[in-house]
Write an enzyme that holds these catalytic residues in place. Structure first.
Site, PDB file in Angstrom:
ATOM      1  CG  ASP A  33      -1.848   1.095   1.340  1.00  0.00           C
ATOM      2  OD1 ASP A  33      -1.869   1.940   0.432  1.00  0.00           O
ATOM      3  OD2 ASP A  33      -2.581   1.144   2.342  1.00  0.00           O
ATOM      4  CB  THR A  61       3.960   6.898  -2.303  1.00  0.00           C
ATOM      5  OG1 THR A  61       5.218   6.306  -1.995  1.00  0.00           O
ATOM      6  CG2 THR A  61       3.419   7.544  -1.059  1.00  0.00           C
TER       7      THR A  61
HETATM    8  N1  SAM Z   1      -3.588   4.735  -0.647  1.00  0.00           N
HETATM    9  C1  SAM Z   1      -2.482   5.471  -1.061  1.00  0.00           C
HETATM   10  C2  SAM Z   1      -2.307   5.674  -2.517  1.00  0.00           C
HETATM   11  O1  SAM Z   1      -2.322   4.734  -3.317  1.00  0.00           O
HETATM   12  O2  SAM Z   1      -2.144   6.832  -2.890  1.00  0.00           O
HETATM   13  C3  SAM Z   1      -1.230   5.065  -0.361  1.00  0.00           C
HETATM   14  C4  SAM Z   1      -1.293   5.648   0.982  1.00  0.00           C
HETATM   15  S1  SAM Z   1      -0.095   5.297   2.176  1.00  0.00           S
HETATM   16  C5  SAM Z   1      -0.190   6.840   2.980  1.00  0.00           C
HETATM   17  C6  SAM Z   1       1.453   5.195   1.360  1.00  0.00           C
HETATM   18  C7  SAM Z   1       2.599   5.136   2.352  1.00  0.00           C
HETATM   19  O3  SAM Z   1       3.702   4.429   1.790  1.00  0.00           O
HETATM   20  C8  SAM Z   1       3.134   6.497   2.768  1.00  0.00           C
HETATM   21  O4  SAM Z   1       2.794   6.746   4.096  1.00  0.00           O
HETATM   22  C9  SAM Z   1       4.656   6.396   2.549  1.00  0.00           C
HETATM   23  O5  SAM Z   1       5.401   6.998   3.588  1.00  0.00           O
HETATM   24  C10 SAM Z   1       4.839   4.899   2.495  1.00  0.00           C
HETATM   25  N2  SAM Z   1       6.048   4.462   1.765  1.00  0.00           N
HETATM   26  C11 SAM Z   1       6.541   4.972   0.614  1.00  0.00           C
HETATM   27  N3  SAM Z   1       7.664   4.309   0.279  1.00  0.00           N
HETATM   28  C12 SAM Z   1       7.887   3.373   1.226  1.00  0.00           C
HETATM   29  C13 SAM Z   1       8.901   2.390   1.425  1.00  0.00           C
HETATM   30  N4  SAM Z   1       9.903   2.266   0.575  1.00  0.00           N
HETATM   31  N5  SAM Z   1       8.806   1.584   2.527  1.00  0.00           N
HETATM   32  C14 SAM Z   1       7.770   1.719   3.397  1.00  0.00           C
HETATM   33  N6  SAM Z   1       6.800   2.630   3.262  1.00  0.00           N
HETATM   34  C15 SAM Z   1       6.846   3.456   2.188  1.00  0.00           C
END
Ligand code: SAM
Length: 283
Positions: free
Chosen positions: A155, A157
């Site tokens: 889930d 970015t």
């Molecule tokens: N539902 C959303 C969308 O598709 O736009 C995604 C939402 S969620 C907030 C995405 C999360 O992934 C973010 O909080 C971000 O910090 C996290 N994220 C991004 N790259 C990451 C990584 N390499 N490892 C762990 N978390 C990560």
């Protein structure tokens, strides 16, 4: 004075929401995190200016990322969730009593703290005792895991910034190793309506297909994401999401959902022709 939040969906297309006020704005080590109070969609979370979650339509994304794999294998007990800092995916997972453990790996603790304070609608189950939160890069975390999980949900970015590594062949290979021999992987797969997203989605699908014997794509209608048409990737070493759907048993659980149902589950794998062509899939 009128306040509007605007996201560029392409260089030539903009999407705007009328906003009452900005509730929070913080720069973390990874990204800019903001929460705005919009009039039509309730509170919205943005990361680096990109819209992640709105109170009004988050149920669609979270229903579809969680209930599709859960209804395919009702014996899922150990789950790894990568990203998901807003908590919506965790909220849906914790509705299954059968799940024993949820490891959540979020790179940015600021997202979790902000969502706990301003988005309780999605962050409400992050304190469930089955949930263990690790603040690190999901790419690195999954490298250390072998044969541990029944389900991995990515889930994340988009495929740039901190989320970039979560769309690589190395990452999918490590997910394959981290899953047990019947494991399922579901990832948010972007949209391909606008040309500029097509190549990234095709590449991701190709990489997943080369890694897993079963690899499919399904869709949902999400009003606030670019084009409103969103895709998810489904992959497994064993379970086919249609042939193995446990329709009766899932319905017997009595989980009340606002978007997902088992008929929609089946229909969501029926893709428009232009998407099938992009994926190179013929009937
Ligand atoms: N539902 C959303 C969308 O598709 O736009 C995604 C939402 S969620 C907030 C995405 C999360 O992934 C973010 O909080 C971000 O910090 C996290 N994220 C991004 N790259 C990451 C990584 N390499 N490892 C762990 N978390 C990560």
């Amino acid at each position: 004075m009128e306040l509007w939040y605007t996201e560029n969906h392409t260089e030539h297309v903009r999407f705007s929401l009328k906003v009452k006020e900005q509730l929070c704005s913080k720069q973390s080590d990874f990204q800019h995190v903001a929460v705005l109070e919009s009039i039509e969609f309730g509170r919205i979370l943005t990361l680096d200016g990109y819209l992640m979650v709105t109170e009004k339509d988050e149920f669609i994304y979270h229903d579809m990322i969680v209930h599709v794999p859960m209804a395919t294998n009702l014996d899922i007990k150990k789950v790894l969730v990568i990203g998901a800092g807003d908590g919506g995916t965790i909220r849906e997972l914790t509705r299954y009593k059968s799940i024993e453990l949820i490891d959540m790996v979020e790179i940015d603790s600021v997202v979790v703290d902000v969502c706990k304070e301003f988005l309780p609608q999605t962050a409400c189950s992050l304190d469930d005792p089955r949930v263990h939160i690790y603040y690190e890069d999901g790419l690195k975390f999954v490298r250390r895991k072998v044969n541990e999980y029944d389900l991995i949900l990515v889930d994340s970015t988009d495929p740039f910034g901190p989320g970039e590594g979560l769309f690589t062949k190395e990452f999918y290979g490590n997910c394959y190793n981290a899953l047990n021999d019947k494991g399922i992987l579901v990832n948010q797969h972007e949209s391909t309506y606008y040309d500029e997203y097509v190549e990234a989605m095709k590449r991701a699908h190709q990489r997943i297909k080369e890694t897993f014997p079963i690899a499919k794509v399904y869709q949902a209608h999400i009003p606030t994401y670019p084009s409103g048409h969103w895709l998810f990737g489904y992959a497994s070493k064993h379970y086919d999401p249609l042939a193995d759907l446990q329709e009766e048993k899932w319905n017997e659980l009595g989980i009340k959902t606002k978007y997902y149902n088992t008929k929609l589950h089946v229909g969501s794998f029926a893709l428009p022709n232009y998407v099938k062509e992009q994926l190179n899939e013929q009937e």
